[in-house]
Design a protein around this motif. Structure first.
Motif, short mmCIF file in Angstrom:
data_model
loop_
_atom_site.label_atom_id
_atom_site.label_comp_id
_atom_site.label_asym_id
_atom_site.label_seq_id
_atom_site.Cartn_x
_atom_site.Cartn_y
_atom_site.Cartn_z
N ASP A 173 0.81 -1.22 0.00
CA ASP A 173 0.00 0.00 0.00
C ASP A 173 0.84 1.27 0.00
O ASP A 173 0.29 2.37 -0.05
CB ASP A 173 -0.95 0.01 1.20
CG ASP A 173 -0.19 0.00 2.52
OD1 ASP A 173 0.62 -0.93 2.72
OD2 ASP A 173 -0.40 0.90 3.35
N SER A 216 -16.47 -6.88 -6.18
CA SER A 216 -16.11 -8.23 -5.77
C SER A 216 -16.85 -9.25 -6.61
O SER A 216 -18.06 -9.10 -6.85
CB SER A 216 -16.43 -8.43 -4.28
OG SER A 216 -16.27 -9.79 -3.91
N THR A 262 -10.28 -0.42 0.04
CA THR A 262 -10.77 -1.50 0.87
C THR A 262 -12.00 -1.01 1.63
O THR A 262 -12.35 0.18 1.57
CB THR A 262 -9.70 -1.96 1.87
OG1 THR A 262 -9.33 -0.86 2.72
CG2 THR A 262 -8.45 -2.46 1.14
N GLU A 263 -12.66 -1.91 2.34
CA GLU A 263 -13.87 -1.53 3.06
C GLU A 263 -13.60 -0.47 4.12
O GLU A 263 -14.50 0.30 4.48
CB GLU A 263 -14.49 -2.77 3.71
CG GLU A 263 -15.06 -3.77 2.72
CD GLU A 263 -15.78 -4.90 3.42
OE1 GLU A 263 -16.67 -4.61 4.25
OE2 GLU A 263 -15.46 -6.07 3.13
N GLU A 264 -12.37 -0.39 4.63
CA GLU A 264 -12.06 0.59 5.67
C GLU A 264 -12.03 2.02 5.13
O GLU A 264 -12.12 2.98 5.90
CB GLU A 264 -10.71 0.27 6.31
CG GLU A 264 -10.72 -0.98 7.19
CD GLU A 264 -10.80 -2.27 6.38
OE1 GLU A 264 -11.27 -3.29 6.92
OE2 GLU A 264 -10.40 -2.25 5.20
N ARG A 265 -11.82 2.18 3.78
CA ARG A 265 -11.81 3.50 3.14
C ARG A 265 -10.76 4.43 3.72
O ARG A 265 -10.96 5.64 3.85
CB ARG A 265 -13.19 4.17 3.22
CG ARG A 265 -14.33 3.35 2.65
CD ARG A 265 -14.23 3.26 1.13
NE ARG A 265 -15.39 2.59 0.59
CZ ARG A 265 -15.46 1.30 0.28
NH1 ARG A 265 -14.38 0.54 0.47
NH2 ARG A 265 -16.54 0.77 -0.23
N SER A 308 -3.99 0.46 6.47
CA SER A 308 -4.32 0.39 5.05
C SER A 308 -4.45 -1.03 4.53
O SER A 308 -5.20 -1.29 3.59
CB SER A 308 -3.27 1.15 4.23
OG SER A 308 -3.30 2.53 4.54
N THR A 309 -3.71 -1.98 5.11
CA THR A 309 -3.84 -3.37 4.68
C THR A 309 -4.78 -4.15 5.58
O THR A 309 -5.06 -5.32 5.32
CB THR A 309 -2.46 -4.06 4.70
OG1 THR A 309 -1.90 -3.97 6.01
CG2 THR A 309 -1.52 -3.42 3.69
N LEU A 351 -5.11 -7.11 -3.20
CA LEU A 351 -6.51 -6.70 -3.32
C LEU A 351 -7.21 -7.32 -4.54
O LEU A 351 -8.21 -6.78 -5.02
CB LEU A 351 -6.61 -5.18 -3.40
CG LEU A 351 -6.04 -4.38 -2.23
CD1 LEU A 351 -6.27 -2.90 -2.42
CD2 LEU A 351 -6.65 -4.85 -0.91
N GLU A 365 -11.04 -7.73 -4.37
CA GLU A 365 -11.93 -6.60 -4.17
C GLU A 365 -11.52 -5.34 -4.91
O GLU A 365 -12.15 -4.29 -4.74
CB GLU A 365 -12.01 -6.26 -2.68
CG GLU A 365 -10.67 -6.04 -2.04
CD GLU A 365 -10.74 -5.93 -0.53
OE1 GLU A 365 -9.71 -6.18 0.12
OE2 GLU A 365 -11.81 -5.61 0.00
N ALA A 366 -10.51 -5.41 -5.76
CA ALA A 366 -10.05 -4.21 -6.47
C ALA A 366 -9.57 -4.57 -7.88
O ALA A 366 -8.38 -4.72 -8.12
CB ALA A 366 -8.94 -3.52 -5.69
#
Length: 673
Positions: free
Chosen positions: A120, A217, A266-269, A454-455, A654, A657-658
């Motif tokens: 990241d 996803s 990621t979901e955490e944004r 971030s990860t 990722l 999801e990316a």
């Protein structure tokens, strides 16, 4: 949808065909310009790099491949993939080797950022203002680090001038991308004031969340579609340089700053803000004394910081690296037929990854690293046979803050390389290299013990890790002259004490414990472990007239497979790829279409579960260069992922999801003066 893709591809191919009024009229062999590889000790041309297999990306090719990150820019080179952690952070992965095993340089000096620590983290160098980017492996890589098992990537921007220009020269470019509304402006100018060479370069890039072909996803449609959330990226850089240039050589200095901000998809944004200031000194003395051709010394200092922020903007973790590197190199004249370079390199750094508010757990404690290395690279011709050898001895000391309670680790490293090239007929070469390279465990591999926002992992290092030792062997066969050129490489790397990150599925809170309230278990435990590993692979390409006028074409393929001795496959291994490209150049016109197909990647590590599907990426380009008031002005259009395929790289953390961006039309104008 299939019919639409076919029509799009046919339209592009038809447009290319109309440009040709003498399709294969070219029958005479053209003389192609040699490309100097500055990161080799002998400044050899690209075609001579069988002992340190090299690729130099420059000129129109570099501009067409340019992406938002270094990994994206180089991701389709032979044997090179990318970590692809969103648009802001992507690092080159060479033959399945990533992180600290691939050394990133700028003008022959270490970037000294934090990109090797985690996927990241963005690379602290800018490809938009580069004159060329070099990829090399083999004996010459020992000049830059024992840990460069995978290879070396050198970004050349000539920030410290080495020649005096009679008048200002440079390049300026503006481009716009539709997939993420990218707006990118870059500038590089060289000039002179008497005996003082001057340089300035800068880049501004701003991109929004990028469009994707389908769902975020493949297994969970509820995560959305259309655009990849939090995939924005902004990057600004500015650099100045000046040098005093005489017939005896030069001495100069430069300063460069980077200011980036990019999202983590990621979901955490979460998002990262990055600031780096770098100072360099570079001097060269020709014929300094005795039997020496040149004496070169370099000094580089980096003040680096990036902050990982929560979605609401609250700073979570500060990563800092304050580092100083020095190099001195002596290149000697032929002695008993041998010519070469030897020298010393030192590096001193203070690195930490601490809670931004000063109260949370330490992801990585403040750690000082001191290293000193001596290196030697030599080569000699024996008739049609050229021999090359390299050696590097290095001492590395990692000293964590006493408050952490962790122990200092000292490593003595020895790396050696030997190769030979037999030119059995003009233009054809058969070569082989064998090497042993050792790498000290990185700081995060030894001392991590905290959350990485971030990860979304809780990283746990091992203070008892041993140094890595790799034994590498490669055989190469290539044709380097004529309109038709080709090369093929097969390689094997055996690594004792290979260090890798593994997970066991356990989720914990920010203190590293399993919380009874499941919603607080936001971080996946990741452990740094060691095992023996073997990586085997092959690469091949054949091309026709790549840099001359008229038609050109190229076919290529690469594959590699990494296995752990006791746990089957290495994680994040690249997929087998093959493809081809066709182009046409006449006068001011330049055009091309490239197709790359990656196979399904189902060779997973024991703790991986996602099988990366196959994909086909089609890119196309069209440009026209005209002369306006003694300046070359190039108008260009580039289409990336023409078929709008859902592309997920097996080398990306990722990948589930990316996906990579969908169809992207890039238009712009560039001027050279």
């Amino acid at each position: 949808m299939i019919a639409q893709r076919t029509l799009l591809a046919s339209a592009v191919l038809s447009a290319l065909a109309t440009l040709s009024h003498s399709a294969f009229a070219q029958t005479q062999e053209q003389t192609l310009p040699a490309v100097v590889v500055t990161s080799t000790p002998f400044n050899s041309d690209e075609g001579a790099q069988i002992l340190a297999p090299a690729k130099v990306v420059y000129g129109d090719e570099l501009r067409e491949k340019l992406g938002n990150s270094l990994g994206d820019t180089l991701s389709q080179e032979l044997g090179v993939s990318a970590s692809a952690f969103g648009a802001g952070a992507s690092r080159p992965i060479i033959r399945g080797m990533e992180g600290p095993r691939v050394k990133i340089l700028q003008n022959g000096m270490s970037i000294l950022d934090a990109s090797s620590l985690s996927n990241d983290h963005a690379v602290g160098g800018e490809a938009s203002t580069a004159r060329q980017i070099e990829i090399l492996r083999g004996p010459a890589s020992l000049l830059y680090g024992s840990g460069a098992i995978g290879g070396v990537v050198n970004i050349i921007n000539d920030r410290i001038p080495t020649v005096l220009n009679a008048k200002p020269t440079g390049d300026a470019e503006v481009r716009y991308g539709t997939v993420d509304h990218t707006k990118n402006m870059s500038l590089s100018v060289d000039g002179a004031a008497g005996d003082i060479g001057l340089h300035i370069d800068g880049n501004l890039r701003n991109s929004d969340d990028y469009k994707i072909p389908g769902d975020v996803s493949l297994s969970d449609p509820s995560l959305g579609s259309g655009r990849l959330p939090n995939s924005f990226a902004r990057a600004n850089s500015l650099g100045f340089g000046a040098s005093y240039i005489q017939s005896w050589g030069h001495i100069g200095a430069s300063v460069g700053v980077n200011d980036d901000r990019y999202g983590i998809p990621t979901e955490e944004r979460s998002f990262i803000t990055l600031k780096q200031t770098r100072f360099d000194i570079d001097g060269l003395i020709k014929e300094p004394f005795g039997n020496f051709e040149s004496l070169r010394f370099k000094l580089g200092h980096t003040d680096y910081k990036h902050t990982e922020n929560l979605e609401d903007g609250t700073p979570a973790t500060d990563f800092k690296n304050n580092a100083l590197e020095s190099r001195i190199e002596l290149t000697h004249k032929p002695m008993a037929g041998w010519r070469g370079t030897f020298g010393l390199q030192t590096e001193n750094s203070e690195f930490s990854a601490l809670a931004a508010d000063g109260s949370g757990p330490e992801t990585v404690p403040l750690t000082k690293t001191d290293s000193i290395a001596g290196f030697l690279v030599e080569e000699r011709d024996f008739g049609p046979f050229r021999a090359s050898a390299g050696a590097r001895l290095e001492s590395v000391k990692r000293k964590p803050d006493a408050v952490s309670g962790l122990t200092q680790r000292d490593f003595n490293l020895g790396s050696y390389s030997l190769g030979g090239l037999w030119t059995f007929t003009p233009g054809y070469g058969l070569g082989a290299t064998a090497s042993v390279a050792q790498r000290a465990p990185a700081i995060e591999e030894l001392y991590s013990n905290g959350p990485h926002e971030s990860t979304a992992t809780f990283d746990i290092g091992d203070n008892n890790l041993n140094k890595e030792t790799s034994r590498n062997f490669e055989i190469s066969l290539q044709k380097t002259e004529g309109l038709i050129r080709w090369k093929a490489n097969i390689f094997q790397t055996r690594v004792k004490n290979y260090i890798y990150g593994r997970t066991d599925g356990t989720t914990v809170n920010e203190d590293g414990v399993v919380d009874p309230i499941a919603t607080n278990n936001e971080f996946l435990q990741r452990f740094w472990s060691q095992n023996s590993a073997t990586i085997r692979g092959a690469e091949a390409e054949i091309s026709y007239n790549l840099r001359g006028e008229g038609w050109s074409w190229r076919g290529f393929a690469d594959t590699s497979r990494g296995k752990l001795t006791d746990l089957d496959n290495l994680p994040l291994q690249p997929a087998t790829r093959y493809g081809g490209e066709v182009g046409y150049r006449q006068g001011g016109w330049r055009s091309g279409v490239k197709v790359l197909h990656a196979q399904e990647q189902d060779k997973l590590a024991s703790f991986e579960s996602f099988v990366t599907p196959s994909y086909t990426q089609v890119d196309a380009n069209l440009s026209y260069t005209q002369r306006i008031n003694s300046n070359d002005v190039t108008w260009f259009a580039i289409v990336k992922n023409l078929l709008n395929d859902d592309i997920r790289l097996s080398t990306s953390v990722l990948r589930e999801e990316a996906p990579l961006p969908g169809r992207n039309l890039i238009i712009g104008v560039r001027t050279s003066f």
